[in-house]
Design a protein around this motif. Structure first.
Motif, short mmCIF file in Angstrom:
data_model
loop_
_atom_site.label_atom_id
_atom_site.label_comp_id
_atom_site.label_asym_id
_atom_site.label_seq_id
_atom_site.Cartn_x
_atom_site.Cartn_y
_atom_site.Cartn_z
N HIS A 1 58.68 60.62 40.01
CA HIS A 1 57.89 59.56 39.42
C HIS A 1 57.53 58.53 40.48
CE1 HIS A 1 56.68 56.93 36.09
NE2 HIS A 1 57.17 57.79 35.22
N TYR A 2 56.32 58.00 40.43
CA TYR A 2 56.00 56.84 41.27
C TYR A 2 56.88 55.66 40.87
CZ TYR A 2 51.56 58.76 43.11
OH TYR A 2 50.60 59.50 43.75
N PRO A 3 57.27 54.79 41.80
CA PRO A 3 58.10 53.63 41.45
C PRO A 3 57.30 52.50 40.82
CG PRO A 3 57.67 53.65 43.80
CD PRO A 3 57.13 54.94 43.26
N TRP A 4 55.98 52.56 40.94
CA TRP A 4 55.12 51.55 40.32
C TRP A 4 53.75 52.18 40.08
CZ3 TRP A 4 50.72 50.28 43.10
CH2 TRP A 4 50.74 50.52 44.48
N ALA A 5 52.90 51.47 39.35
CA ALA A 5 51.56 51.96 39.08
C ALA A 5 50.59 50.80 39.06
CB ALA A 5 51.50 52.71 37.75
N PRO A 6 49.35 51.03 39.51
CA PRO A 6 48.34 49.98 39.40
C PRO A 6 48.09 49.63 37.93
CG PRO A 6 47.61 51.72 40.89
CD PRO A 6 48.83 52.23 40.19
N THR A 7 47.89 48.36 37.67
CA THR A 7 47.71 47.92 36.29
C THR A 7 46.47 48.54 35.66
OG1 THR A 7 48.81 45.84 36.83
CG2 THR A 7 47.54 45.90 34.80
N ASP A 8 45.41 48.72 36.43
CA ASP A 8 44.20 49.27 35.83
C ASP A 8 44.42 50.71 35.37
OD1 ASP A 8 44.29 50.42 38.34
OD2 ASP A 8 42.19 50.01 38.84
N ALA A 9 45.26 51.47 36.08
CA ALA A 9 45.56 52.83 35.64
C ALA A 9 46.38 52.82 34.36
CB ALA A 9 46.31 53.59 36.74
N ILE A 10 47.29 51.86 34.24
CA ILE A 10 48.08 51.74 33.01
C ILE A 10 47.18 51.38 31.83
CG2 ILE A 10 49.85 50.35 31.86
CD1 ILE A 10 51.34 50.27 34.52
N MET A 11 46.22 50.50 32.06
CA MET A 11 45.29 50.13 30.99
C MET A 11 44.47 51.34 30.54
SD MET A 11 45.87 46.96 30.30
CE MET A 11 47.58 47.28 30.75
N SER A 12 44.11 52.21 31.49
CA SER A 12 43.37 53.40 31.11
C SER A 12 44.26 54.38 30.34
CB SER A 12 42.80 54.08 32.37
OG SER A 12 41.85 55.05 32.01
N PHE A 13 45.53 54.44 30.73
CA PHE A 13 46.50 55.23 29.96
C PHE A 13 46.57 54.71 28.53
CE2 PHE A 13 51.38 55.94 29.54
CZ PHE A 13 51.18 56.94 28.61
N PHE A 14 46.59 53.40 28.36
CA PHE A 14 46.59 52.80 27.02
C PHE A 14 45.33 53.21 26.25
CE2 PHE A 14 49.45 48.85 28.02
CZ PHE A 14 50.53 49.70 28.19
N ASP A 15 44.19 53.24 26.94
CA ASP A 15 42.95 53.67 26.28
C ASP A 15 43.07 55.12 25.81
OD1 ASP A 15 41.79 51.20 26.74
OD2 ASP A 15 40.70 51.86 28.54
N LEU A 16 43.72 55.96 26.63
CA LEU A 16 43.91 57.35 26.24
C LEU A 16 44.77 57.45 24.98
CD1 LEU A 16 43.79 60.43 26.70
CD2 LEU A 16 45.74 60.18 28.25
N ILE A 17 45.79 56.61 24.88
CA ILE A 17 46.63 56.61 23.68
C ILE A 17 45.79 56.34 22.44
CG2 ILE A 17 48.47 55.37 22.48
CD1 ILE A 17 49.80 54.93 25.21
N SER A 18 44.97 55.30 22.50
CA SER A 18 44.15 54.93 21.34
C SER A 18 43.15 56.03 21.01
CB SER A 18 43.42 53.62 21.62
OG SER A 18 44.33 52.56 21.85
N PHE A 19 42.55 56.62 22.04
CA PHE A 19 41.58 57.68 21.81
C PHE A 19 42.24 58.90 21.17
CE2 PHE A 19 39.18 61.45 23.19
CZ PHE A 19 37.92 61.13 22.70
N THR A 20 43.41 59.25 21.67
CA THR A 20 44.12 60.42 21.13
C THR A 20 44.50 60.20 19.67
OG1 THR A 20 45.01 60.84 23.34
CG2 THR A 20 46.03 62.01 21.49
N ALA A 21 44.98 59.00 19.37
CA ALA A 21 45.36 58.70 17.99
C ALA A 21 44.17 58.88 17.04
CB ALA A 21 45.90 57.28 17.90
N SER A 22 42.98 58.57 17.51
CA SER A 22 41.79 58.69 16.66
C SER A 22 41.35 60.14 16.47
CB SER A 22 40.63 57.89 17.28
OG SER A 22 40.10 58.54 18.44
#
Length: 248
Positions: free
Chosen positions: A153-174
């Motif tokens: 695992h990476y020890p950290w992640a850029p915030t913008d990549a995490i926000m895109s991951f969040f977008d994927l969560i919402s899209f998948t739920a739909s």
């Protein structure tokens, strides 16, 4: 392409490496299955900086490409996705399910413990934090204290990549209701990354018939189930499920 041939596309999780799911490869190949294990864009490098500016659509392109390549060489395709990889697998299922044998979702990350994640109390603050915080520290959780987690695992992640991951969560739920193919979910009941109800949200949200979907709980593992204290059981569950599907 040989008649009756089958392959498995394995999709790792957010910020994870191939090593996080690698224990599954040899058992699958020993069954005579073709295994594809792509590295998602921005992953597998020397620095998490490679993830900056990467969008979830890039990861979908990665797994679609891997799916097309695998499908061209076998008769039957299984998907195995861990965490965010399970969300990508579910989106592949929504789009190509008539060309899939089954989806195996390990700890599907549809509902995160983080209070900033979609459907969590502080999610509205996430875009605001992105303006001030460029990177988020990450932890790899294990129940087994002897597990060496540095390469998973990476020890950290850029915030913008995490926000895109969040977008994927919402899209998948739909899109869950669009999924009707066979589904096997394995989830950790007490882990601290993805909530326990995440598995139930996926199980109840898909349109797969009751007799074609299963949910199995692990009682001791943390999020990285393929490398934690119940990894042998996880691998055996997946092997047994695929073997059963192949003889039907």
């Amino acid at each position: 392409m040989q008649h009756g041939s089958a392959g498995v596309l394995i999709i790792h999780g957010f910020t994870a490496t191939r090593d996080s799911v690698l224990p599954l490869v040899d058992p699958l190949e020993s069954m005579g299955l073709r295994v594809s294990l792509p590295v998602l864009t921005g992953h597998g490098g020397v620095s998490p900086e490679l993830l900056r500016g990467v969008k979830w659509q890039d990861w979908m392109k990665d797994v679609e490409k891997a799916f097309f390549e695998l499908e061209a060489s076998v008769d039957k395709v299984f998907l195995v996705g861990h965490s965010m990889g399970a969300l990508l697998a579910l989106n592949l299922a929504a789009k190509f399910q008539d060309r899939l044998e089954a989806v195996i979702a390990a700890a599907p990350a549809i509902h995160l413990v983080s209070l900033l994640a979609p459907e969590r109390p502080l999610h509205a603050l996430a875009p605001l934090l992105q303006r001030f915080i460029r990177n988020w520290d990450l932890k790899v959780a294990f129940s087994d204290p002897d597990v060496q987690s540095a390469d998973l695992h990476y020890p950290w992640a850029p915030t913008d990549a995490i926000m895109s991951f969040f977008d994927l969560i919402s899209f998948t739920a739909s899109r869950l209701h669009d999924i009707r193919c066979p589904l096997f979910i394995i989830h950790n009941r007490h882990e601290k990354t993805v909530t326990a109800d995440s598995a139930e949200i996926v199980y109840n949200g898909v349109s797969t018939p009751e007799d074609e979907k299963q949910l199995v709980w692990l009682e001791r593992s943390e999020h990285q189930m393929f490398c934690d204290c119940e990894k042998e059981r996880v691998i055996e569950l997946i092997i047994s499920y695929i073997r059963q599907r192949l003889v039907q």
